[in-house]
Motif scaffolding. Structure first.
Motif, PDB file in Angstrom:
ATOM      1  N   ALA A  75       0.831  -1.213   0.000  1.00  9.04           N
ATOM      2  CA  ALA A  75       0.000   0.000   0.000  1.00  9.04           C
ATOM      3  C   ALA A  75       0.864   1.262   0.000  1.00  9.04           C
ATOM      4  N   LYS A  76       2.018   1.173   0.661  1.00  4.81           N
ATOM      5  CA  LYS A  76       2.907   2.335   0.733  1.00  4.81           C
ATOM      6  C   LYS A  76       4.041   2.265  -0.290  1.00  4.81           C
ATOM      7  N   ASN A  77       4.039   1.179  -1.084  1.00  4.06           N
ATOM      8  CA  ASN A  77       5.069   1.032  -2.114  1.00  4.06           C
ATOM      9  C   ASN A  77       6.466   1.153  -1.509  1.00  4.06           C
ATOM     10  N   THR A  78       6.646   0.493  -0.381  1.00  3.83           N
ATOM     11  CA  THR A  78       7.882   0.633   0.397  1.00  3.83           C
ATOM     12  C   THR A  78       8.320  -0.734   0.911  1.00  3.83           C
ATOM     13  N   VAL A  79       9.625  -0.923   0.936  1.00  5.28           N
ATOM     14  CA  VAL A  79      10.230  -2.116   1.549  1.00  5.28           C
ATOM     15  C   VAL A  79      11.032  -1.655   2.761  1.00  5.28           C
ATOM     16  N   TYR A  80      10.865  -2.374   3.854  1.00  6.57           N
ATOM     17  CA  TYR A  80      11.523  -2.007   5.100  1.00  6.57           C
ATOM     18  C   TYR A  80      12.589  -3.040   5.474  1.00  6.57           C
ATOM     19  N   LEU A  81      13.561  -2.565   6.239  1.00  9.58           N
ATOM     20  CA  LEU A  81      14.525  -3.464   6.864  1.00  9.58           C
ATOM     21  C   LEU A  81      14.577  -3.090   8.341  1.00  9.58           C
ATOM     22  N   GLN A  82      13.962  -3.918   9.157  1.00 11.84           N
ATOM     23  CA  GLN A  82      14.005  -3.733  10.608  1.00 11.84           C
ATOM     24  C   GLN A  82      15.286  -4.370  11.129  1.00 11.84           C
TER      25      GLN A  82
END
Length: 118
Positions: A75-82
């Motif tokens: 939905a946010k067109n984002t990939v995260y790295l926690q």
């Protein structure tokens, strides 16, 4: 053309956490495998983690297994790295790119600095 922008880096103490973001400008990331890579001073760039473009399966390099988590928010067109339990050896510039293999990855972002130090 796909343009990726990383954010979320900073200075953190050993044992701390950061969440990096990789956002796309203008193009949806849905169909792309997205990889996180890092380059420490004096060292070659290396792969850290990747999420596939088909079933969102994930890959982690051995040094970060159990500490880092990659995720995709369509939905946010984002990939995260926690990144949890950060250690000084995690200090590097972190990049995201389209692709999971360093040699084949494309559309590199500008990078975000992560420094782990007391």
């Amino acid at each position: 053309q796909v343009q990726l922008v990383e954010s979320g880096g900073g200075l953190v103490q050993p044992g701390g956490s950061l969440r990096l973001s990789c956002a796309s400008i203008g193009y949806t990331l849905d169909a792309y495998p997205i990889g996180w890579f890092r380059q420490a001073p004096g060292k070659e760039r290396e792969g850290v983690s990747c999420v596939s473009g088909t079933d969102d399966s994930t890959y982690y390099a051995d040094p970060v297994k159990g500490r880092f988590t990659i995720s995709r928010d369509r939905a946010k067109n984002t990939v995260y790295l926690q990144m949890n339990s950060l250690q000084p050896e995690d200090t590097a510039v972190y990049y995201c790119a389209a692709g999971c293999q360093l040699e084949l990855a494309d559309y590199w972002g500008q990078g975000t600095q992560v420094t782990v130090s007391s």
